[in-house]
Motif scaffolding. Structure first.
Motif, PDB file in Angstrom:
ATOM      1  N   PHE A 166       1.482  12.144   0.444  1.00 45.00           N
ATOM      2  CA  PHE A 166       1.489  10.756  -0.006  1.00 45.00           C
ATOM      3  C   PHE A 166       2.906  10.219  -0.171  1.00 45.00           C
ATOM      4  N   LEU A 173       0.831  -1.211   0.000  1.00 44.97           N
ATOM      5  CA  LEU A 173       0.000   0.000   0.000  1.00 44.97           C
ATOM      6  C   LEU A 173       0.863   1.258   0.000  1.00 44.97           C
ATOM      7  N   GLN A 191     -11.621  -1.168   3.914  1.00 49.24           N
ATOM      8  CA  GLN A 191     -10.721  -2.296   4.134  1.00 49.24           C
ATOM      9  C   GLN A 191     -11.233  -3.179   5.270  1.00 49.24           C
ATOM     10  N   LEU A 250      -9.566  11.766  -2.136  1.00 47.72           N
ATOM     11  CA  LEU A 250     -10.359  10.754  -1.447  1.00 47.72           C
ATOM     12  C   LEU A 250      -9.562  10.083  -0.327  1.00 47.72           C
ATOM     13  N   PHE A 251      -8.306   9.686  -0.629  1.00 43.92           N
ATOM     14  CA  PHE A 251      -7.514   8.948   0.351  1.00 43.92           C
ATOM     15  C   PHE A 251      -6.838   9.850   1.376  1.00 43.92           C
ATOM     16  N   SER A 252      -7.044  11.163   1.256  1.00 43.94           N
ATOM     17  CA  SER A 252      -6.626  12.071   2.330  1.00 43.94           C
ATOM     18  C   SER A 252      -7.578  11.978   3.514  1.00 43.94           C
ATOM     19  N   LYS A 258       0.954   4.206  -2.892  1.00 42.17           N
ATOM     20  CA  LYS A 258       0.787   5.633  -2.604  1.00 42.17           C
ATOM     21  C   LYS A 258       1.916   6.444  -3.240  1.00 42.17           C
ATOM     22  N   PHE A 311     -10.276   4.632   3.134  1.00 40.50           N
ATOM     23  CA  PHE A 311      -9.708   3.324   2.803  1.00 40.50           C
ATOM     24  C   PHE A 311      -9.749   2.363   3.991  1.00 40.50           C
ATOM     25  N   TYR A 359      -3.943  11.116   8.938  1.00 40.38           N
ATOM     26  CA  TYR A 359      -4.802  11.921   8.076  1.00 40.38           C
ATOM     27  C   TYR A 359      -4.745  13.412   8.446  1.00 40.38           C
ATOM     28  N   LEU A 415      -8.230  10.580  -6.485  1.00 42.07           N
ATOM     29  CA  LEU A 415      -7.759   9.543  -5.567  1.00 42.07           C
ATOM     30  C   LEU A 415      -7.018  10.169  -4.382  1.00 42.07           C
TER      31      LEU A 415
END
Length: 440
Positions: free
Chosen positions: A208, A163, A396, A386-388, A167, A392, A234, A383
C-alpha cells in the motif's frame, strides 16, 4: 516545468541535483552521438557514466565493507566506509530511465530528442522522480511536445491522487507502526504469533505504500497532461511467483525483461541458459533495491522459485485446487519480505525461526498476539486485506454507472472530499513517515 522540477528536487537534495543533471546530460549527448553515427561510442559513454555514478553512490561502501571483511580474515584492516557519501534521492530510478532512453535510441526504436530542456524535463518530472514508476521515454515522448489538459483529465488525476494519499496515510502508515514495533525488537522477545503479525503488517505496508506512491504519481501526471502506465495490478492475488512479477512493480520487472533478460537470450536459449538468465536478472533485481546481502538473497530466492516453476512446480500447481497456488505464492512472498525488512541477515534468519516455531520463547516476552489486537489495527488490517483484491474498482465502476445514469455524481465526489479531509487529519497528527522506496 523543468525549473519547477529542479526546485522540487533541490529542496531536499541541494547540490546533489548536479549528479542527476550529469546523468541527464551524458545520456542526452550519448544519444546524439548515436544518431550522428558514433553508435558504440555514444552507448558506451552513457552506460559507463550512468553505471559508474550508480555504483559509486549506492554500492561503494558495500563493496568496501565486504572487502574489509575478506582482508580482515588475514589480519589486514582498513577504513571500509567513504565518509559523507550519501545516496542521491531517486538515483536508481532516473539512472534506469536515462539508460532505457539511450538504449532505445541505439536500437532505432525512437529518435534522439534534440532539446535538452525537453529531455531533462522528462527525466526530472517531479511526480515520478524520487520513487518511480520507471517511466520510459517512448511512453510519453509525444506528450513532451504536445499534450492536452482538460477538466475530465484533471478530475481523474485528482481522484487518483486522493486515493493514493488515503492508501498511504490510512493503511500503509498504520501497518508500518505495527511492523516497525515488531522489527525493532529481538525475535526472542516475541511469540510466533507476533512475528507473523509483524511480517503480515509489513507485507501490507510495502504494497500500500509503494502502490500509493505510484497512484499519486499517475494522478499528478494526469493532472499535468501525462499518461503514465500502471505499476501495480493487485499482486497479492497472484497464483504463482511468475504471476506475482507480472503484477508487482511492473515498470521495474518489464525494464529488466527488455534490457537484461531478453538481451541475455531470454527464453530463446537452452533451458540451462534460460535458468542462468533468470538468476542473473533476479540477482540484479535484488541488488537494485539496495546494497545489502538481504536484498540479494531476496532476489535470488524469487529467481529460484521462478526456475522451480518452469521446471515442475507450475505444472503441479495447475493440477491442484487453485487456492493452493495462491497460498503458496503468498507464503513465498511473505518469507521473502522478511529478508527485505530485516536490518541484517542474522536477524532475518532468527525471525524466520521464530515464525516457524523453531526457536524457544524468552521468559521475558515483550510482544504477543494480544499486544497488537485493537480496534484500529483490526479495521485497517481488514481494509488492507479487502483492498488487496480488486473490489474497489468494481464498486467504483458500479457507483459511477448508477450516478451517470441518474446524472448524480455529487455523492461520489462528497465521498472523495471527505476522504481527503480524513487524510488531512492523519497528516496533521502523524509523525514523519516517508515512502519506503525513497531509500532505493
Amino acid at each position: 516545468m523543468l525549473v519547477c522540477n529542479v526546485i522540487f528536487y533541490s529542496w531536499g537534495e541541494y547540490l546533489v541535483v548536479g549528479i542527476m543533471f550529469l546523468s541527464i546530460f551524458v545520456n542526452w549527448q550519448g544519444s546524439l552521438m548515436i544518431e550522428r553515427g558514433n553508435r558504440k561510442g555514444g552507448l558506451f559513454l552513457a552506460f559507463f557514466v550512468s553505471i559508474t555514478l550508480l555504483f559509486f553512490y549506492k554500492y561503494a561502501n558495500f563493496i568496501l565493507e565486504n572487502l574489509g571483511n575478506i582482508f580482515g580474515l588475514f589480519g589486514l584492516q582498513f577504513d571500509t566506509r567513504i565518509k559523507g557519501l550519501a545516496l542521491p534521492l531517486g538515483i536508481s530510478f532516473y539512472t534506469f530511465q536515462t539508460l532505457s532512453y539511450t538504449i532505445d535510441v541505439y536500437r532505432g526504436q525512437i529518435k534522439a530528442n534534440k532539446s535538452f530542456v525537453n529531455f531533462a524535463a522528462y527525466v526530472s518530472l517531479f511526480p515520478h522522480l524520487v520513487a518511480g514508476p520507471i517511466v520510459r521515454y517512448v511512453d510519453i515522448d509525444k506528450e513532451l511536445e504536445e499534450r492536452h489538459v482538460n477538466k475530465t483529465k484533471f478530475m481523474i488525476g485528482l481522484e487518483r491522487l486522493i486515493l493514493g494519499l488515503a492508501k498511504k496515510m490510512i493503511i500503509a502508515n498504520t501497518c508500518a507502526a505495527v511492523a516497525d514495533e515488531v522489527f525493532s525488537s529481538s525475535p526472542e522477545y516475541m511469540t510466533s504469533g507476533a512475528a507473523w503479525i509483524g511480517i503480515i503488517a509489513y507485507s501490507l505496508q510495502i504494497y500500500f505504500d509503494f502502490s500509493a506512491y505510484s497512484d499519486m504519481a499517475i494522478g499528478l501526471a494526469k493532472m499535468l497532461g501525462f499518461n503514465f502506465l500502471e505499476n501495480f495490478n493487485y499482486p497479492y492475488i497472484a497464483n504463482s511467483i511468475k504471476d506475482f512479477w507480472r503484477r508487482w512493480h511492473i515498470s521495474l520487472s518489464t525494464w529488466f525483461r527488455d534490457y537484461l533478460y531478453i538481451p541475455l537470450g531470454g527464453n530463446r536459449t537452452s533451458s540451462s541458459m534460460m535458468y542462468r538468465n533468470l538468476f542473473i536478472v533476479f540477482f540484479a533485481t535484488g541488488l537494485w533495491h539496495g546494497a545489502s546481502w538481504n536484498f540479494i538473497i531476496w532476489g535470488l530466492m524469487h529467481g529460484m522459485f521462478l526456475v522451480a516453476e518452469r521446471l515442475f512446480l507450475e505444472k503441479a500447481l495447475n493440477k491442484l485446487w487453485k487456492p493452493i497456488g495462491h497460498i503458496y505464492t503468498l507464503l513465498v512472498v511473505i518469507i521473502g519480505w522478511v529478508f527485505f525488512r530485516a536490518e541484517d541477515l542474522p536477524y532475518a534468519l532468527n525471525f524466520l525461526e521464530k515464525m516457524f516455531f523453531l526457536s524457544a520463547d524468552s521468559p521475558n516476552i515483550v510482544y504477543d498476539l494480544s499486544h497488537f489486537i485493537n480496534k484500529q489495527t483490526v479495521i485497517v488490517g481488514l481494509l488492507g486485506f479487502l483492498f488487496s483484491f480488486p473490489v474497489f474498482p468494481y464498486f467504483q465502476n458500479k457507483f459511477k454507472e448508477v450516478s451517470n445514469r441518474n446524472l448524480i455524481n455529487v455523492p461520489y465526489y462528497i465521498g472523495l472530499v471527505s476522504l481527503l479531509y480524513l487524510v488531512m487529519m492523519y497528516l496533521s497528527v502523524d509523525t514523519y513517515n516517508p515512502f519506503i522506496y525513497f531509500r532505493f
